[in-house]
Design an enzyme around this catalytic site. Structure first.
Site, PDB file in Angstrom:
ATOM      1  N   SER A  46    -125.314 -40.220  38.708  1.00 50.88           N
ATOM      2  CA  SER A  46    -126.099 -40.416  40.056  1.00 50.88           C
ATOM      3  C   SER A  46    -125.444 -40.567  41.306  1.00 50.88           C
ATOM      4  CB  SER A  46    -127.068 -41.458  39.762  1.00 50.88           C
ATOM      5  OG  SER A  46    -126.472 -42.601  39.305  1.00 50.88           O
TER       6      SER A  46
ATOM      7  N   LYS B 239    -123.744 -42.786  34.625  1.00 44.59           N
ATOM      8  CA  LYS B 239    -122.761 -43.093  35.282  1.00 44.59           C
ATOM      9  C   LYS B 239    -123.179 -43.296  36.734  1.00 44.59           C
ATOM     10  CE  LYS B 239    -119.659 -41.543  38.379  1.00 44.59           C
ATOM     11  NZ  LYS B 239    -119.585 -42.687  39.094  1.00 44.59           N
TER      12      LYS B 239
ATOM     13  N   GLY C 169    -126.316 -34.973  43.114  1.00 42.83           N
ATOM     14  CA  GLY C 169    -124.878 -35.375  44.182  1.00 42.83           C
ATOM     15  C   GLY C 169    -124.406 -34.032  45.169  1.00 42.83           C
TER      16      GLY C 169
ATOM     17  N   THR D 115    -118.989 -31.275  43.598  1.00 40.68           N
ATOM     18  CA  THR D 115    -118.768 -31.919  42.122  1.00 40.68           C
ATOM     19  C   THR D 115    -119.684 -31.497  41.201  1.00 40.68           C
ATOM     20  OG1 THR D 115    -119.005 -34.254  43.678  1.00 40.68           O
ATOM     21  CG2 THR D 115    -119.227 -34.384  41.382  1.00 40.68           C
TER      22      THR D 115
ATOM     23  N   GLU E 223    -129.153 -31.387  41.081  1.00 44.59           N
ATOM     24  CA  GLU E 223    -129.740 -31.423  42.475  1.00 44.59           C
ATOM     25  C   GLU E 223    -128.758 -31.635  43.525  1.00 44.59           C
ATOM     26  OE1 GLU E 223    -132.780 -31.202  43.672  1.00 44.59           O
ATOM     27  OE2 GLU E 223    -134.275 -31.191  41.884  1.00 44.59           O
TER      28      GLU E 223
ATOM     29  N   GLU F 246    -122.947 -29.330  55.177  1.00 44.46           N
ATOM     30  CA  GLU F 246    -123.580 -30.642  55.015  1.00 44.46           C
ATOM     31  C   GLU F 246    -122.726 -31.684  55.677  1.00 44.46           C
ATOM     32  OE1 GLU F 246    -124.349 -32.463  51.197  1.00 44.46           O
ATOM     33  OE2 GLU F 246    -126.392 -32.864  51.909  1.00 44.46           O
TER      34      GLU F 246
HETATM   35  P1  NAD Z   1    -121.026 -36.957  44.964  1.00 45.73           P
HETATM   36  O1  NAD Z   1    -120.909 -35.420  44.673  1.00 45.73           O
HETATM   37  O2  NAD Z   1    -119.666 -37.689  45.812  1.00 45.73           O
HETATM   38  O3  NAD Z   1    -121.236 -37.976  44.032  1.00 45.73           O
HETATM   39  C1  NAD Z   1    -122.275 -37.959  42.924  1.00 45.73           C
HETATM   40  C2  NAD Z   1    -121.874 -38.755  41.740  1.00 45.73           C
HETATM   41  O4  NAD Z   1    -120.743 -37.889  40.857  1.00 45.73           O
HETATM   42  C3  NAD Z   1    -121.305 -40.097  41.803  1.00 45.73           C
HETATM   43  O5  NAD Z   1    -121.711 -40.722  40.817  1.00 45.73           O
HETATM   44  C4  NAD Z   1    -119.944 -39.765  41.616  1.00 45.73           C
HETATM   45  O6  NAD Z   1    -118.829 -40.658  41.244  1.00 45.73           O
HETATM   46  C5  NAD Z   1    -119.897 -38.641  40.656  1.00 45.73           C
HETATM   47  N1  NAD Z   1    -118.580 -37.767  40.711  1.00 45.73           N
HETATM   48  C6  NAD Z   1    -117.637 -37.484  41.393  1.00 45.73           C
HETATM   49  N2  NAD Z   1    -116.835 -36.570  40.925  1.00 45.73           N
HETATM   50  C7  NAD Z   1    -117.199 -36.370  39.740  1.00 45.73           C
HETATM   51  C8  NAD Z   1    -116.597 -35.569  38.570  1.00 45.73           C
HETATM   52  N3  NAD Z   1    -115.606 -34.864  38.417  1.00 45.73           N
HETATM   53  N4  NAD Z   1    -117.196 -35.570  37.322  1.00 45.73           N
HETATM   54  C9  NAD Z   1    -118.319 -36.347  37.241  1.00 45.73           C
HETATM   55  N5  NAD Z   1    -118.607 -37.053  38.213  1.00 45.73           N
HETATM   56  C10 NAD Z   1    -118.357 -36.990  39.501  1.00 45.73           C
HETATM   57  O7  NAD Z   1    -122.236 -37.318  45.905  1.00 45.73           O
HETATM   58  P2  NAD Z   1    -122.995 -38.570  46.689  1.00 45.73           P
HETATM   59  O8  NAD Z   1    -121.806 -38.756  47.948  1.00 45.73           O
HETATM   60  O9  NAD Z   1    -122.843 -39.802  45.883  1.00 45.73           O
HETATM   61  O10 NAD Z   1    -124.214 -38.281  47.254  1.00 45.73           O
HETATM   62  C11 NAD Z   1    -124.452 -37.296  48.390  1.00 45.73           C
HETATM   63  C12 NAD Z   1    -124.661 -35.851  47.851  1.00 45.73           C
HETATM   64  O11 NAD Z   1    -125.911 -35.898  47.178  1.00 45.73           O
HETATM   65  C13 NAD Z   1    -125.176 -35.228  49.118  1.00 45.73           C
HETATM   66  O12 NAD Z   1    -124.547 -33.839  48.801  1.00 45.73           O
HETATM   67  C14 NAD Z   1    -126.636 -34.983  48.852  1.00 45.73           C
HETATM   68  O13 NAD Z   1    -127.197 -33.864  49.510  1.00 45.73           O
HETATM   69  C15 NAD Z   1    -126.655 -35.115  47.526  1.00 45.73           C
HETATM   70  N6  NAD Z   1    -128.051 -35.527  47.007  1.00 45.73           N
HETATM   71  C16 NAD Z   1    -128.935 -34.483  46.748  1.00 45.73           C
HETATM   72  C17 NAD Z   1    -130.243 -34.897  46.411  1.00 45.73           C
HETATM   73  C18 NAD Z   1    -131.449 -34.093  46.072  1.00 45.73           C
HETATM   74  O14 NAD Z   1    -132.359 -34.590  45.438  1.00 45.73           O
HETATM   75  N7  NAD Z   1    -131.180 -32.621  45.997  1.00 45.73           N
HETATM   76  C19 NAD Z   1    -130.739 -36.316  46.302  1.00 45.73           C
HETATM   77  C20 NAD Z   1    -129.578 -37.359  47.070  1.00 45.73           C
HETATM   78  C21 NAD Z   1    -128.297 -36.913  47.259  1.00 45.73           C
END
Ligand code: NAD
Length: 524
Positions: free
Chosen positions: A196, A221, A274, A278, A302, A419
Site C-alpha cells: 500500500s 506491507k 503506488g 514500483t 492501481e 507525475e
Molecule cells: P510507491 O510506489 O513509492 O510505494 C508504494 C508501496 O510500494 C510502498 O509501500 C513502498 O514501500 C512499496 N515498494 C516500493 N518498492 C517496492 C518493491 N520493489 N517491491 C515491493 N514494494 C515496494 O508509491 P507512494 O509514494 O507510496 O504512493 C504514491 C503513488 O501511488 C503515486 O504514483 C500515486 O499516483 C499512486 N496512487 C495511486 C492510486 C490509485 O488509486 N490509482 C491511489 C493512491 C496512490
C-alpha cells in the site's frame, strides 16, 4: 443460518444480501461530539511515539532494523517506531499465512463478511477519532481530508465489499432436472501480497482487507509513511474477529519485500497501489519467476496519473476555478487523481487566471517535498515555463510547499507529462479554434490515463470530448473536479499505465455543476 447484527450503515435483508449506504461525512463543528472526540485523540498523540511491531504467525516480532515514521509537518515528532521484516521473517510470514489458508477459505462468506461489517461499525463509532487523529498526525492531513479517507472511504470499502461478496455468492449457474450446479467462490491457493501507498489510510485497509474477505490469506506491507494509521486499521480488524494468521502485518524495505514475495512458490496474487515504476519492477520480477509458481499469479495495480482539466470556451469560470484549485491543491496535490494539467482557452484565460491567482494566495500552506523541489527548479529554469504564483518550499521544520501555478508555452514539456504528486498545476493556454488539436494533445501527451475532466456548457462539445478522450481516463468527469470519487458511486480506476486490472471507462458527473443534466440520458 447467518444472523447479522444490525450496524449503523448497513441492514441485513436476507442471508445473501445486505443494504448498505455511504457513511455520512461528519462536519466537526465547534461543540459537536465528533470534534471533542477528535481533539481528545489528537491530544493523546501529542509528542507520543507508538511502538509498532511486525505481526507474524500471530505474534508480535521485533527485528534489529528499527525505523521511525516522522510527522510530515514536524520532523521532530516521531509518531511511530517500527522495524523492517527481513527476508527470513517475510518467509516465516508466508508459511504462517499458507498454513492458515485452508481453514479461512472454508469459512462461509457470511462469517467473513461479518468481521468486516463489525470493523466498519467500530470505525464509524468508537474508533473513528483515533484513526482520524493518526492519519492527520502521521500523514499530514486536515480534518476533512482525514475524514473522507480514514473514516468515510474505509468504512464504505468494508461495507460495500461485504455486500458485493455476498451478492457474488448469490450468482449461481443454472441447475436442470438432471444436475444441480453450484459455483464455489474460493480464495486463491497461496498468499496474496498487499502493498500500500502512503497517501490513503483507506487504501491500505482495502488492499489487505478485500482479498481476505474473499477467502485469501494476505501479507500486508504498509507504507513506511503510513505505519501509524495502518497498524490501527490492522488492530481494529483483529478486534473485529479476524483470525490472527489471515493477514500478516509485515512492514519492510520495499525491494526486500518485493524480492521475497515474488520468489515464493506460494505467491498467487499482488494487490498493489503506488507508483508505476514500483509496479513495473514487481511485474518484471513475477514474469522472471513464472516457472517457480504453483499458480499464475493475479496482478492488480492501481498506479499514478497525470490528470487533466480541459476547459472549453463555453465553460463556467467559477466552477472551473473552484474545481481546479480543489483538485490540484487539496492534500498538497498528493492524491493520485489530483489535477496537474489545465488546458484553458485563450478567451477565458484572463478571467480564469485572475481568479486562480487570487484564490491560490488565500490557501494556507500545509505540509507536503525533494521530488517536488526538483520540479520547482525545473519551472524556474526552463525558458518555456513561467511561474504565475508560488514556487517556494521549506523543509526546516516539516515539508512545506507553497501551491504553485506554472504556465507552459510548450504542451509537451516534461512538466505536462510526468507525475509530480505535489501542489504544482501547469496550465497550457490554447487558441479556441484549436480545440480538436487540444483533445488530441491531452490524449497523447502522457502514458497515464487515470482521471480527467471537461468543463463546457455545450452538449456537442461534451460529447466530442467524451468520445475523443474515451481511453484517456478511467474516471471522466463533466463539469466537476478530477478528484473525489465516492465508493460505490464512482468506482475508482484508470486506464493505460494507470491501472492494470480494469479497462472500462466510467462517466461521472456532478449534476449541480451540469446545466443541461436532465437533457442528457447518459447522466441518469
Ligand atoms: P510507491 O510506489 O513509492 O510505494 C508504494 C508501496 O510500494 C510502498 O509501500 C513502498 O514501500 C512499496 N515498494 C516500493 N518498492 C517496492 C518493491 N520493489 N517491491 C515491493 N514494494 C515496494 O508509491 P507512494 O509514494 O507510496 O504512493 C504514491 C503513488 O501511488 C503515486 O504514483 C500515486 O499516483 C499512486 N496512487 C495511486 C492510486 C490509485 O488509486 N490509482 C491511489 C493512491 C496512490
Amino acid at each position: 443460518m447467518w444472523r447479522a447484527l444490525r450496524g449503523r450503515g448497513w441492514r441485513c435483508l436476507h442471508h445473501a444480501s445486505i443494504q448498505v449506504t455511504n457513511e455520512p461525512i461528519l462536519e466537526f463543528k465547534p461543540g459537536s461530539p465528533e470534534r471533542a472526540a477528535l481533539q481528545k485523540a489528537l491530544a493523546e498523540l501529542k509528542g507520543r511515539t507508538e511502538a509498532i511491531p511486525c505481526v507474524v504467525g500471530g505474534e508480535e516480532v521485533w527485528t534489529s532494523a528499527v525505523r521511525y515514521q516522522l510527522s510530515p509537518f514536524n520532523h521532530a515528532h516521531k509518531v511511530a517506531k517500527f522495524c523492517y521484516a527481513d527476508k527470513d521473517l517475510i518467509n516465516k510470514a508466508i508459511n504462517a499465512a499458507v498454513a492458515a489458508r485452508k481453514e479461512w477459505d472454508l469459512k462461509p462468506i457470511q462469517d467473513r463478511a461479518q468481521i468486516f461489517l463489525k470493523a466498519a461499525d467500530m470505525l464509524s463509532g468508537p474508533r473513528r477519532a483515533e484513526l482520524l487523529a493518526k492519519t492527520m498526525v502521521g500523514q499530514g492531513k486536515t480534518v476533512i481530508q482525514a475524514e473522507i479517507d480514514a473514516a468515510a472511504e474505509l468504512i464504505d470499502f468494508f461495507r460495500f465489499n461485504a455486500k458485493y461478496a455476498l451478492e457474488l455468492e448469490g450468482k449461481q449457474p443454472l441447475s436442470v432436472e438432471a444436475s444441480t450446479n453450484s459455483m464455489v467462490y474460493r480464495g486463491l491457493e497461496g498468499f496474496v501480497a498487499a502493498v500500500s501507498p502512503f497517501n490513503f489510510t483507506a487504501i491500505g485497509g482495502n488492499l489487505a482487507g478485500a482479498p481476505a474477505l474473499m477467502g485469501n490469506v494476505v501479507l500486508w506491507k504498509p507504507s513506511d509513511a503510513a505505519l501509524l494509521s495502518s497498524y490501527a486499521v490492522y488492530r481494529i480488524l483483529l478486534e473485529a474477529g479476524l483470525p490472527p494468521n489471515v493477514i500478516q502485518f509485515v512492514p519492510a524495505d520495499g525491494p526486500v519485500f518485493g524480492d521475497a514475495v515474488t520468489s515464493s512458490e506460494h505467491f498467487c496474487g499482488l494487490n498493489f497501489t503506488g507508483s508505476v515504476p514500483t509496479f513495473k519492477r514487481l511485474w518484471k520480477q513475477v514474469s522472471e519467476n513464472l516457472d517457480r509458481y504453483r499458480n499464475f499469479p493475479r496482478l492488480a495495480g492501481e498506479c499514478g496519473g497525470k490528470n487533466f482539466h480541459l476547459v472549453h470556451s463555453s465553460a463556467d469560470v467559477s466552477s472551473v476555478v473552484n474545481s481546479t484549485l480543489r483538485s490540484a491543491f487539496e492534500y498538497g496535490g498528493q492524491k493520485c487523481s489530483a489535477c496537474s494539467r489545465l488546458y484553458a482557452p485563450r478567451s477565458l484565460w484572463p478571467q480564469i487566471k485572475a481568479k486562480l491567482l487570487e484564490e491560490t494566495k488565500k490557501i494556507k500552506v500545509g505540509d507536503s517535498f525533494a521530488r517536488i523541489k526538483k520540479w520547482l527548479e525545473h519551472a524556474k529554469t526552463s525558458p518555456n515555463l513561467s511561474i504565475l504564483t508560488g514556487g517556494s518550499c521549506d523543509d526546516s521544520v516539516g515539508y512545506f510547499v507553497e501551491p504553485c501555478i506554472v504556465e507552459s508555452q510548450d504542451p509537451t514539456d516534461p512538466i505536462m507529462k510526468e507525475e509530480i504528486f505535489g501542489p504544482i498545476l501547469t496550465v497550457y493556454v490554447y487558441p479556441e479554434e484549436r480545440f480538436r488539436e487540444v483533445l488530441e494533445l491531452i490524449d497523447t501527451t502522457t502514458p497515464y490515463g487515470l482521471t480527467g475532466a471537461v468543463f463546457a456548457q455545450e452538449r456537442n462539445v461534451i460529447e466530442e470530448a467524451q468520445s475523443h478522450l474515451r481511453n484517456a481516463a478511467g474516471n471522466f468527469y463533466i463539469n466537476d473536479k478530477s478528484t473525489g470519487a465516492v465508493v460505490a458511486q464512482q468506482p475508482f480506476g484508470g486506464s493505460r499505465i494507470s491501472e492494470q486490472t480494469r479497462r472500462q471507462s466510467k462517466l461521472l458527473c456532478s449534476p449541480p455543476h451540469l446545466r443541461y443534466a436532465s437533457e442528457f440520458p447518459i447522466f441518469s
